[in-house]
Design a protein around this motif. Structure first.
Motif, PDB file in Angstrom:
ATOM      1  N   CYS A  20      27.338 -23.395  81.179  1.00  0.00           N
ATOM      2  CA  CYS A  20      27.649 -22.052  80.865  1.00  0.00           C
ATOM      3  C   CYS A  20      28.571 -21.578  81.787  1.00  0.00           C
ATOM      4  CB  CYS A  20      26.516 -21.393  80.509  1.00  0.00           C
ATOM      5  SG  CYS A  20      26.754 -19.701  80.157  1.00  0.00           S
ATOM      6  N   PRO A  21      29.765 -21.015  81.431  1.00  0.00           N
ATOM      7  CA  PRO A  21      30.548 -20.444  82.478  1.00  0.00           C
ATOM      8  C   PRO A  21      30.104 -18.747  82.888  1.00  0.00           C
ATOM      9  CG  PRO A  21      31.722 -20.446  80.208  1.00  0.00           C
ATOM     10  CD  PRO A  21      30.268 -20.987  80.228  1.00  0.00           C
ATOM     11  N   LYS A  22      29.354 -18.258  82.217  1.00  0.00           N
ATOM     12  CA  LYS A  22      28.950 -17.079  82.134  1.00  0.00           C
ATOM     13  C   LYS A  22      27.837 -16.596  83.025  1.00  0.00           C
ATOM     14  CE  LYS A  22      29.568 -12.305  81.702  1.00  0.00           C
ATOM     15  NZ  LYS A  22      29.717 -11.807  80.127  1.00  0.00           N
ATOM     16  N   ILE A  27      19.541 -17.841  74.855  1.00  0.00           N
ATOM     17  CA  ILE A  27      20.936 -17.098  75.113  1.00  0.00           C
ATOM     18  C   ILE A  27      20.762 -15.740  75.143  1.00  0.00           C
ATOM     19  CG2 ILE A  27      23.272 -16.924  73.970  1.00  0.00           C
ATOM     20  CD1 ILE A  27      23.067 -19.793  73.329  1.00  0.00           C
ATOM     21  N   ASP A  28      21.280 -14.908  76.184  1.00  0.00           N
ATOM     22  CA  ASP A  28      21.464 -13.590  76.307  1.00  0.00           C
ATOM     23  C   ASP A  28      22.444 -13.001  75.598  1.00  0.00           C
ATOM     24  OD1 ASP A  28      21.976 -11.140  77.199  1.00  0.00           O
ATOM     25  OD2 ASP A  28      22.144 -11.601  79.037  1.00  0.00           O
ATOM     26  N   VAL A  29      22.443 -12.824  74.206  1.00  0.00           N
ATOM     27  CA  VAL A  29      23.464 -12.540  73.326  1.00  0.00           C
ATOM     28  C   VAL A  29      24.372 -11.360  73.734  1.00  0.00           C
ATOM     29  CG1 VAL A  29      22.618 -13.665  71.229  1.00  0.00           C
ATOM     30  CG2 VAL A  29      22.140 -11.157  71.572  1.00  0.00           C
ATOM     31  N   GLU A  30      24.120 -10.553  74.456  1.00  0.00           N
ATOM     32  CA  GLU A  30      24.601  -9.323  74.891  1.00  0.00           C
ATOM     33  C   GLU A  30      25.764 -10.022  76.262  1.00  0.00           C
ATOM     34  OE1 GLU A  30      22.291  -6.157  76.251  1.00  0.00           O
ATOM     35  OE2 GLU A  30      21.611  -6.343  74.220  1.00  0.00           O
ATOM     36  N   TYR A  79      30.624 -16.163  73.550  1.00  0.00           N
ATOM     37  CA  TYR A  79      30.857 -16.896  72.262  1.00  0.00           C
ATOM     38  C   TYR A  79      30.438 -15.572  71.375  1.00  0.00           C
ATOM     39  CZ  TYR A  79      29.829 -18.603  67.736  1.00  0.00           C
ATOM     40  OH  TYR A  79      29.643 -18.728  66.252  1.00  0.00           O
ATOM     41  N   PHE A  80      29.279 -14.998  71.713  1.00  0.00           N
ATOM     42  CA  PHE A  80      28.888 -13.684  70.770  1.00  0.00           C
ATOM     43  C   PHE A  80      29.783 -12.426  70.993  1.00  0.00           C
ATOM     44  CE2 PHE A  80      25.117 -16.357  70.506  1.00  0.00           C
ATOM     45  CZ  PHE A  80      24.822 -15.904  69.093  1.00  0.00           C
ATOM     46  N   GLU A  81      30.576 -12.658  72.105  1.00  0.00           N
ATOM     47  CA  GLU A  81      31.390 -11.427  72.357  1.00  0.00           C
ATOM     48  C   GLU A  81      32.812 -11.742  71.940  1.00  0.00           C
ATOM     49  OE1 GLU A  81      33.228  -8.970  76.148  1.00  0.00           O
ATOM     50  OE2 GLU A  81      31.726 -10.759  76.661  1.00  0.00           O
ATOM     51  N   LYS A  82      33.394 -12.904  72.136  1.00  0.00           N
ATOM     52  CA  LYS A  82      34.614 -13.229  71.817  1.00  0.00           C
ATOM     53  C   LYS A  82      34.951 -14.320  70.671  1.00  0.00           C
ATOM     54  CE  LYS A  82      36.488 -11.839  76.000  1.00  0.00           C
ATOM     55  NZ  LYS A  82      36.417 -12.391  77.366  1.00  0.00           N
ATOM     56  N   GLY A  83      33.851 -14.965  70.202  1.00  0.00           N
ATOM     57  CA  GLY A  83      33.891 -15.698  69.006  1.00  0.00           C
ATOM     58  C   GLY A  83      34.291 -17.272  69.664  1.00  0.00           C
ATOM     59  N   THR A  84      34.632 -17.510  70.952  1.00  0.00           N
ATOM     60  CA  THR A  84      34.960 -18.880  71.196  1.00  0.00           C
ATOM     61  C   THR A  84      33.927 -19.240  72.749  1.00  0.00           C
ATOM     62  OG1 THR A  84      36.475 -18.021  72.974  1.00  0.00           O
ATOM     63  CG2 THR A  84      37.215 -18.801  70.623  1.00  0.00           C
ATOM     64  N   CYS A  85      33.966 -20.356  73.027  1.00  0.00           N
ATOM     65  CA  CYS A  85      33.089 -21.112  74.368  1.00  0.00           C
ATOM     66  C   CYS A  85      32.302 -22.010  73.853  1.00  0.00           C
ATOM     67  CB  CYS A  85      32.392 -19.878  75.000  1.00  0.00           C
ATOM     68  SG  CYS A  85      31.543 -20.586  76.369  1.00  0.00           S
TER      69      CYS A  85
END
Ligand SMILES: Cc1cc2nc3c(=O)[nH]c(=O)nc-3n(C[C@H](O)[C@H](O)[C@H](O)COP(=O)(O)OP(=O)(O)OC[C@H]3O[C@@H](n4cnc5c(N)ncnc54)[C@H](O)[C@@H]3O)c2cc1C
Ligand code: SF4
Ligand code: SF4
Ligand code: SF4
Ligand code: SF4
Lengths: 333, 675
Positions: free
Chosen positions: B266-268, B299-302, B306-312
């Motif tokens: 995970c890059p985040k 997954i911390d969706v905030e 992916y949940f922010e930008k739709g990719t990853c």
């Protein structure tokens, strides 16, 4: 004719509406005449107190007594009729619980007279003041003396039945008369002594067609000058409707017609103090925690005694305001 | 027109017992006179015997009542003694033993309401007589009542998976009963999982905690619901219906093996404010720590890209078992339980509130929780005690006790564990860095087993103790040697002077506070909080893990600050209370309940929103309200509110209350008797 059971009706401190309500039962009034001998009914026939005094004790089967006991004449007649009657009914709000005349229990009797005769609203250029006795050329005249406070009928004599309402609804009167006639014919039995007749045991809400929800009140307002939901409970719209605490039996006429219930049918079965019940109920659903906010909401009820005790002050646990009690030493329980 | 209360002709045989309570009552009330007065003046009201006795609550006192019930055929008993809170049960039980329904006994207070509050013996004696007379009139109207019996559901809900909750869950599960353990974080463990060593033994927190966590995670009787919240609680003791929101982990736990590749890829990066106390990072997909139970990440969706930008979708790509499920939704579970234990723990005091200590402003001021993470070998610094730059080892360290505790401006109370935790840090800093350590304390509080010995040990290790409150931590150098340092300005009350001590690092021993959401949680479960915000126990000494709400128990720091041994003891105690209830199979509820007369109820709905126990239901079809007797606690709120007078409370009927008033006013013996 003399075989027919005897009937009496009397008005003490009242407005006369109860008498009209009895006449309002239309052709049923003929049943009264057919089944009873009317021996005493000042509004409908000429009769003298001495005739009544001369009657045998217990000789009248049914007396409908309306009006509260405001003066010594009322009190005398109450006691007299009690003696002469088998069944004494406290008829209407005044006899049952004091009604509007009972609101005068907030002031001492002397003050009531002063207000009536000597304030700017009274045209009394000669300063006339009522005297209980007056020496006329024909002899000494008496007018009744005011009692210190107005009492309900049962605070003066034993009462067999209570019939609430200001005035009692005509259909309820008709039903009660029907019942008594049936009892006479051996087709029914009288309810136990002390029963409230011609009314229900629940409250006006029980008969009210308006929709209701869990109640929370954010403000009280008055009925005029604003659009109201015709189907929703008035109280939920901030109109201080007394239907929640008022005995059922009227058919919820006021709230059905869009006006709040003001409480003329008195407290519900088993309720000791109508106003106290109503106050606790309102207080329970006022939706605020801050003292200032609570005060603001309650300020929406401009006349507290009128709201909570309009019909019930004399019959309440308080019975009267303190000032009305003091000068004459109260009237005992 | 409703009339007064006609005196009921009495057929009852009433016994009156007046207690001396040693000299507590007898010192101010002529108890003998009261007893004799009742026997003679209230004879016509059914009193057949009046006795006074030194201690009515003693076995001998109780036997007196029992004997009279049997020999004199008493049908009612009035005891004039202390408050019903104390001994109502005692005397009711005595009556029951003698075959009299316990609810035919009335306890009137002539101690709290008379002897303790008056100074005139004659007047006090008259008042005691009036109170006895009220009790006699009231008891005539008492009715025999039977306690309500409801079955107990054998499952238990434990909320909070810290050490207290884990302990409670394990005790119950090991006894053979099902437990739902609900934890809002991704893993159980609570605060203890963050620590390195634990005082006073200095054993490694993980070493003693993880076996318990694993046991809880694998126990056949424990349903572990992490990443979950309780949303709704309905019902009553024995029969709660609880709705739990299982938040979507976005990871299919049937497939996930806990390999951790997703977290690696995970890059985040996200600052971990919970587990790492803000001192370290985690990923958007994470398990808070290596030994987490369960092992599945969330997954911390905030924060997820992916949940922010739709990719990853890096995690999905690399997951060897295809366990990532971005579409997974929250689940709502409804479970039935008989009892509930709340072990939601504490939050720490926000050190930023004391701005003169510089936390958040001065880099090298740390909180105790940060310090725990720093000491932890698995923590952000791999157990190295270093300054904020991540490399410099401090040469002098100041530890400040009581931060936010015992302070009128913040929390008045003592947080219990801070002195010991500060001593623990003194030891760890000393051991790992060789730095000079100063502990600034107001009072040293080291009670309990082996604690003071630990203090002695730290003293011997050479830690320097300054007794006095720290006024300020500053980086403004005034004296030579202060440059580049943090200066602790404190009053040394033993030396009797102000001191400025330059150090490299400051550790603030912050106090414990109720959870920020404690009030809402208390409301959800129908219990109350103390003025400070901790959950309130039924009795501070004699019933520390029960609450005023039947079937709801509390354990650990949720009830107040305490250390691990005490939290564990409370967890076990709460479990024992629950097991006791489960084993009764049924529970007896006090029959003092409200009920609605259905014919009188107008359906006005005034009462509907008032019951604190949600016991009132409205039947739309019949337009009447009804009270669930198992939910009702007999508080009387609705009884007072119902404008139709349709609700009555057993034991508190109009007749009973009015009769008692008549008795108090001595109307039963003629008004002239009022003294
Ligand atoms: C810095 C520091 C060092 C300490 N060192 C020691 C020591 O060395 N020795 C010692 O004996 N004690 C020590 N203590 C005290 C120790 O932390 C506590 O005694 C112990 O952790 C209390 O456990 P608990 O289960 O009551 O609470 P917690 O550990 O706080 O656990 C509560 C759990 O409930 C969960 N939760 C909270 N609210 C909810 C909710 N609404 N729904 C679901 N879950 C919820 C939380 O996520 C958490 O997992 C220390 C404390 C601090 C601050
Ligand atoms: S409008 Fe008045 S009578 Fe009708 S339901 Fe509401 S409170 Fe009751
Ligand atoms: S999709 Fe989200 S959780 Fe998965 S790797 Fe990307 S940022 Fe991390
Ligand atoms: S307040 Fe009384 S009358 Fe109104 S709904 Fe409740 S029980 Fe019925
Ligand atoms: S007495 Fe109290 S607990 Fe019982 S139903 Fe009424 S409001 Fe609820």
């Amino acid at each position: 004719m003399s075989e027919k059971p005897k009937f009496a009706m009397y008005w003490a401190a009242s407005c006369g509406g109860c008498e009209i309500a009895v006449l309002n039962i239309d052709e049923k009034i003929l049943d009264v005449d057919a089944n009873f001998e009317v021996v005493f009914w000042p509004v409908a026939m000429d009769a003298k107190y001495k005739d009544l005094e001369a009657m045998e004790d217990g000789s009248i089967l049914l007396t409908l007594f309306n009006g509260g006991i405001r003066n010594d004449e009322n009190e005398y007649l109450a006691k007299l009729l009690r003696r002469k009657s088998k069944i004494l009914v406290a008829f209407g709000s005044c006899a049952c619980e004091g009604c509007v005349p009972g609101l005068a229990n907030l002031s001492p009797a002397e003050e009531i007279i002063t207000t009536a005769f000597h304030t700017v609203s009274t045209d009394n250029p000669n300063g006339v003041h009522p005297q209980p006795t007056y020496k006329a050329p024909e002899g000494e005249l008496h007018i009744p003396r005011l009692l210190p406070v107005l009492k309900t009928l049962d605070q003066v004599v034993e009462v067999d039945y209570y019939m609430p309402g200001c005035p009692p609804e005509s259909h309820q009167i008709a039903a009660v008369i029907d019942l008594v006639i049936q009892v006479l014919q051996g087709k029914a039995e009288l309810p136990p002594k002390g029963t409230v007749i011609g009314a229900g045991i629940s409250t006006v809400c029980d008969e009210c067609p308006r929709k209701r929800n869990v109640k929370t009140i954010k403000s009280f307002t008055r009925i005029f000058g604003q659009p109201l939901d015709p189907e929703l409970c008035l109280l939920e719209q901030g109109i201080p409707c007394n239907g929640i605490a008022t005995r059922s039996g009227c058919g919820a006429r006021c709230p059905s017609a869009g006006a709040q219930c003001i409480g003329c049918y008195g407290p519900a079965e088993g309720v000791l103090d109508y106003g106290a019940r109503l106050i606790t109920a309102y207080a329970s659903v006022v939706d605020a925690n801050e003292p200032d906010e609570i005060e603001r909401i309650l300020d929406g009820i401009p006349d507290l005694v009128g709201q909570f005790y309009r019909f019930n002050l004399a019959g309440s646990l308080l019975k009267a305001g303190q000032t009305a009690w003091k000068p004459n030493g109260g009237n005992g329980r | 027109m409703t009339g007064g209360n006609g005196q009921k002709p009495v057929e009852e045989r009433i016994g009156v017992y007046v207690c001396h309570c040693g000299s507590n009552i007898a010192g101010m009330v002529d108890v003998q006179e009261v007893a004799e007065w009742a026997a003679s003046r209230l004879k016509h009201r059914g009193v057949v015997i009046g006795r006074d006795y030194k201690f009515m609550c003693s076995s001998l006192g109780q036997e007196l009542i029992e004997k009279d019930i049997k020999e004199l055929g008493l049908t009612r008993v009035v005891v004039a003694a202390c408050s019903p809170h104390l001994h109502e049960k005692t005397f009711r039980t005595a009556c029951e033993r003698a075959g009299l329904n316990p609810y035919l006994c009335e306890l009137v207070s002539i101690r709290e309401q008379v002897s303790w509050v008056h100074t005139d013996r004659v007047a006090a004696t008259s008042k005691a007589k009036a109170i006895v007379s009220g009790g006699v009139e009231r008891v005539i109207y008492h009715a025999p009542l039977q306690p309500l019996r409801v079955p107990i559901h054998p499952a238990t809900l434990v909320v909070g998976g810290g050490i207290a909750g884990i302990q409670a869950a394990l005790e119950i599960a090991n006894a053979g009963y099902p437990v739902y353990l609900v934890e809002r974080e991704p893993s159980i463990g609570g605060h203890m999982a963050q620590f390195d060593k634990t005082f006073p033994t200095l054993d490694c927190a993980a070493c003693i905690l993880t076996p318990r966590m694993v046991e809880a995670g694998t126990h056949p009787n424990i349903t572990l619901l992490t990443w979950s919240n309780v949303e709704k609680v309905e019902g009553y003791v024995g029969n709660f219906t609880v709705t739990i929101r299982k938040k979507a982990r976005k990871v299919n736990t049937d497939l996930c093996t806990g390999c951790g590749i997703c977290q690696e890829k995970c890059p985040k990066k996200v600052i971990d404010e919970v587990y790492e106390a803000g001192l370290g990072y985690r990923k958007a997909i994470y398990t808070p720590f290596a030994q987490a139970v369960p092992k599945y990440p969330v997954i911390d969706v905030e924060n997820c890209i992916y949940f922010e930008k739709g990719t990853c979708k890096a995690c999905e790509k690399f997951c060897p078992t295809n366990a990532i499920d971005f579409k997974q939704e929250d689940e709502l579970l409804t479970v039935q339980v008989g009892n509930i234990i709340l072990a939601t723990g504490y939050d720490i005091f926000d050190a930023r509130k004391i701005s003169n200590y510089g936390y958040g402003r001065l880099a090298n001021v740390f909180t105790s929780l940060e310090m725990e993470r720093m000491c932890n070998a698995a923590g952000p610094t791999n157990g190295q005690i270093v300054l904020r730059d991540g490399k410099t080892v401090p040469k002098a360290v100041g530890i400040i006790h009581c931060v936010g505790s015992r302070d009128r401006n913040y929390n008045n109370y003592c947080s219990v564990i801070c002195c010991m935790q500060s001593l623990k840090f003194a030891h760890l800093v000393h051991e790992r860095t060789g730095a000079v350590v100063y502990n600034f304390y107001i009072d040293m509080r080291t009670p309990f087993k082996d604690y003071d010995e630990f203090y002695q040990r730290i003293l011997e290790e050479g830690t320097l103790f300054v007794r006095g409150k720290v006024a300020e931590v500053t980086d403004a150098a005034r004296l030579p040697g202060e440059e580049g340092k943090l200066i602790i300005q404190a009053e040394d009350t033993l030396a009797g002077k102000q001191r400025r001590i330059p150090v490299d690092m400051v550790i603030l021993s912050v106090g414990l506070e109720p959870r920020r959401d404690a009030k809402e949680v208390a409301k959800l479960f129908g219990i109350s909080c103390s003025a400070n915000g901790w959950f309130t126990e039924r009795h501070p000494k004699l019933d520390p893990v029960a609450t005023m709400t039947e079937g709801i128990f509390i354990a650990g720091c949720a009830q107040g600050p305490k250390d691990i041994p005490a939290s564990v003891a409370q967890g076990a105690a709460a479990a024992a209370r629950v097991l006791g209830k489960i084993q009764q199979r049924e529970i007896e509820l006090e029959p003092v309940r409200a009920s609605v007369n259905q014919a009188q109820c107008s359906g006005c709905r005034i009462c509907n929103g008032l019951c604190p126990f949600n016991a009132i239901a409205f039947h739309e079809d019949r337009m009447v309200s009804e009270i669930n007797p198992a939910l009702c606690q007999g508080c009387g709120t609705c009884v007072a509110a119902c404008p139709a007078g349709a609700i009555s409370g057993t034991g508190f009927s109009n007749e009973q209350i009015l009769a008692q008033i008549d008795g108090l006013l001595l109307l039963n013996i003629g008004e002239e008797a009022i003294a």
